[in-house]
Design an enzyme around this catalytic site. Sequence first.
Site, PDB file in Angstrom:
ATOM      1  N   THR A   1       0.983  -1.107  -0.073  1.00 39.72           N
ATOM      2  CA  THR A   1       0.018   0.009   0.034  1.00 39.72           C
ATOM      3  C   THR A   1       0.905   1.291   0.221  1.00 39.72           C
ATOM      4  OG1 THR A   1      -1.585  -1.272   1.051  1.00 39.72           O
ATOM      5  CG2 THR A   1      -1.885   0.974   1.254  1.00 39.72           C
ATOM      6  N   HIS A   2       2.191   1.058  -0.315  1.00 41.09           N
ATOM      7  CA  HIS A   2       3.036   2.099  -0.384  1.00 41.09           C
ATOM      8  C   HIS A   2       3.104   2.959  -1.734  1.00 41.09           C
ATOM      9  CE1 HIS A   2       5.231  -0.729   2.795  1.00 41.09           C
ATOM     10  NE2 HIS A   2       4.068  -0.230   3.230  1.00 41.09           N
ATOM     11  N   THR A   3       2.019   3.619  -1.933  1.00 39.08           N
ATOM     12  CA  THR A   3       2.035   4.240  -3.010  1.00 39.08           C
ATOM     13  C   THR A   3       2.621   5.909  -2.612  1.00 39.08           C
ATOM     14  OG1 THR A   3      -0.076   5.143  -2.460  1.00 39.08           O
ATOM     15  CG2 THR A   3      -0.272   3.306  -3.804  1.00 39.08           C
TER      16      THR A   3
END
Lengths: 591, 249
Positions: A517-519
Amino acid sequence: MANAKAKVDAVIVGMGWTGAILAKELTDAGLHVVVLERGADRDTQPDFAYPKVVDELEGSVHRRYLQSLAQETVTVRHNLTSTAVPYRQMGSFKPGTGVGGAGSHWSGCHFRALPEDFKLRSNVEQRYGASFIPSDMSIQDFPVSYEDLEPHFDHFEYVCGTSGKAGVISGVKQAGGNPFEGSRSREFPLGPNPNYLGAEMFYKGAREMGWDPYPIPASNASAPYVNPYSCQMGPCNACGFCSDYGCLNYSKASPNISILPVLRQRKNFELRTHAQVLKVNLDSDGKKATGVTYLDAQGREVEQQADLVLLCAFSLYNVHLMLLSGIGKPYDPQTGEGTIGRNYSYQNLNRVVLFFGKEVQANQFIGIGGAGTTMDNLNGNQLDNAKAGFVGGGIIWARQPGAGPVRGINVPPGTPNWGTAWKQAASDAFRHSFYFEVQGACMSYKQHYLSLDPTYKDGFGRPLLRMNFDWHDNEIKASQYLVGKALEMSKVLNPTAMAGDAKKSGEHYNITKYQSTHTCGGAIMGSDPKTSALNRYLQSWDVHNVFAIGANAFPQNNGYNPTGMVGALAYWSAKAIREQYLKNPGPLVQA
Amino acid sequence: MFDDDTSPARRDFLRKSLTLIPVVTLASAGLPSSTFAQTPASDAKQASTAVPATVPGDYKPTFFTPEEWAFLVAACDRLIPSDQVGPGAVELGVPEFLDRHMQTPYANGGIWYMQGPFLEAAPEFGYQGRLNLRETLRIGIKAIDAYSKKSFSGKAFAELSQAQQEDLLKSAESGKLVLDDISSKLFFTNLLNEVRNGYFADPSHGGNKNMGAWKMIGYPGMRADYMDWITVRDKPYPLPPVDLSGRRG
C-alpha cells in the site's frame, strides 16, 4: 452556498496519521481545527473489539476496514498510449478509510530512511556518474536532510512506542542494531519484540551470508508503554490480526490510540465524520485557498472556510484533490512541464516462501505486525549498484503479521489448486512454512505519473485519478537480484521446498495481486517549483495556505515502509507552520 | 432477488435467468443419496454417477434454485472432497455458506467499482466486466449445466460421474471450456475462491461446521492470543480451535 460553516483557523482533510499529527500540533498552538473524515468514526471500543474484529471473512474478504472502491478508486494504465481501466476490486494496494485511516489497518513496520536516501540523485551521480541513471528516470534529492528530520523521526517513534534496537546512537555503533542506519539521538522507546521462528531463522541465514541482521523497528508494543501524550499501549499478544485489521489490544500504534485520546478532549478540535471533501476552494486569483467544500453525512454540500487547508488524505487522494481543485499545474509527461501528478512511485515487493517438514513449528498464525528481522546489507550505500546493475536497493526481511486460512495458505510449487492433493499440501504447509519478503525501492520516471481520467467518474461525479505506472527494467533487475539473494540465504536453512516470485523480464504491473500500500509521489517536495509541487515544508508552491502531507511528497520511494518518514515529515511541516507560517502567512520558501 | 432490479444490466440478467426452466428437480438439502439413486436417470451406468455428498443440517437455500444448489453441492464435493486428509466442503456446510454469502453486499458488488464503460484489458488489470459475484456464479452454473446437458445426453453437471465432473472443472479452470455468456475461467476462479472462503471462514458464516477445516490444518481459529507461544519451538501448538462465538473445537 446554502450550507456554510463558520470559518475556522485550519481545516484538515482526513483523519489518519498525518491528520492526527497536524491536528495535535495546531491545537497545541491554540488554533481552532476542524477535521473532515470521509469514513466512519472508529475506536478500539467498539470497532476493533474482540472477537468481532478477528473475523477473517469480514476483514480480509469484505474488507470492512478499507475504503469502498464503489465511491472512490483510480484507473490504471501501463503506458501513455493505452486506455486506463478502473481498479475495480481491491488488489495491489489497500487504502484505508474512517478515523485512523490506513494507520489503523497497517502492520506497524516503522523505519527511518537512510541519510543517503535523502540525496538519492546526487549520491548516485557521485558514486557512479550521471550516465548511470537511465534517461527516463526522474529521481530527485529530498529538499530536507536526515539531520533535519532526526528529531521528528525520534518524536514519532516515541509517540508510537516503537519497539526495536538502535544501531547507531550519537555516532556510536550499538551491538544488535542496524550498523548502517543514520545516527539516532537515543535508543528506541521499547526493546524488540520476541522472535517467532522465521525471524529467528533469518538471523542464522543472514549471518551465514555475512550480513548484519537486526530487529525490524515495529510500532507493536513489546511492553506496557505510555507515550509523551500520556496515551497507553499494552504489550502485543501476537494475535495475528494486524494487516487489514484494527488492533484489539491497544498494542499497535494508530492515530486512534496514540493521538486521538488527547484530541477528543479538546474544545478547539472538531472531528466531522462521513464528510467527503469534494474540492479545495480558491480565491479569484487562485493564489490562496478559502476553504473546502464537502458532502456531509446527509449528502448536503457544505462549505467550510479556513485560513489553512491541510491535505492529510491517503497519498493518492491528496494528489486527486490538488488536481480537482486547480492547485498547481498538472504534470504533462510529453513536455515535462507541470508538477501535480509528477513522480508517482510505488514499492518493489517480492516474496520467498519456505516449506519445512512437520518437525518445524513455524506457526504462521502467530503474528506481530511489524516485528521480525531484516538487514540493510543490500540497501543504500552498502549495495554496489554498478555491480548489481540497477539504481536503488532494498531489504530482505522475515515478518509475520499473522496468517489465517481465509487470507490464503501457501503451498509448494506444482500443487494443484483443489482436490485431495491440495488439501494435503495445505494441511502440511499451514503450520510448517513461512515467508521472507524482499522490499525493494521504486524509482520515479518521466512516464509514471498521476492525472485525471478522461472517462471514469467516482461516486460523486468527479473524474477518477488515473495512475500511469508499470515496472521499469531497473525495478525488474532489482527484483531479480534481491530475490536471488533471498533464495540463496534461504537455502542455508534447508527447506523442503521454496518458491520465489522475482519479476520476469518484461513483466507488467499486476493490479490484482496485493503487493504493497506504499503508493508514493504525485505531489512531491523539492527545491525547484518547476519540478516539485511542494517546498521543503510540504507547502504548495502555488497556493501558500495549502500543505499536502503524506507519502505523496516522496520524490521516489526507498526500500523501507513509508510510515516513519510520513510521520516525521508531518511533524516537520507542523513545526514550520507553528514557528514560521502562523507569524507571517505566505510562502515559506521563495521560488 | 436483486437489491436493484432497475438497472438495464440487472433487468437483462433477470430476464435471462427466468428462462431457466428446471428440467431436473433434484431435491435440495439433506437428500439421502439412496433417493437420488432411484431417480429414472439412474440406469446401468449409475455406478459411475457421482454419489452426492450430504449437506449437513436442514438448511434450505434461499438464493440458489434447486438446480443451482445441486450443481454447487456436486462442485463443492469435487473441489474439496471428503477424504483421508479431512472433511469435505459439503459435510462442512460450504453450500450453505455460498447461499448465505450471495446475499451479502459483497456478493452484490457493493465494495467494487461497478461503473462502465467495461473495456477489455490485459489480465494484469483483473476482471473488467460488469457482473458482480453472484451473477458470475449464477451465469456460470447455468452455462456449465447447459454445456453438460448438450454433451452428456441431457445430464446436468450434478448427474455426471465424478471423473466427468472433474474433467469439466479442470477444463473450466484452464479456460479451455468455451461457454456462452461467461469465461469459464472467471467462473471457476470465483467459485473456487468462494468455496475456500466457506470452508475456512468462521462457522458463523455457514461453512466450516464444528471448525472441521481448522482442525484439519491445525489453525487455532479465533484465539488471537499467542503471547506464551511465540518462542516455543520443540512442540506443536497444543490447543484446539475456538470460533467467534467462543465454542471450542
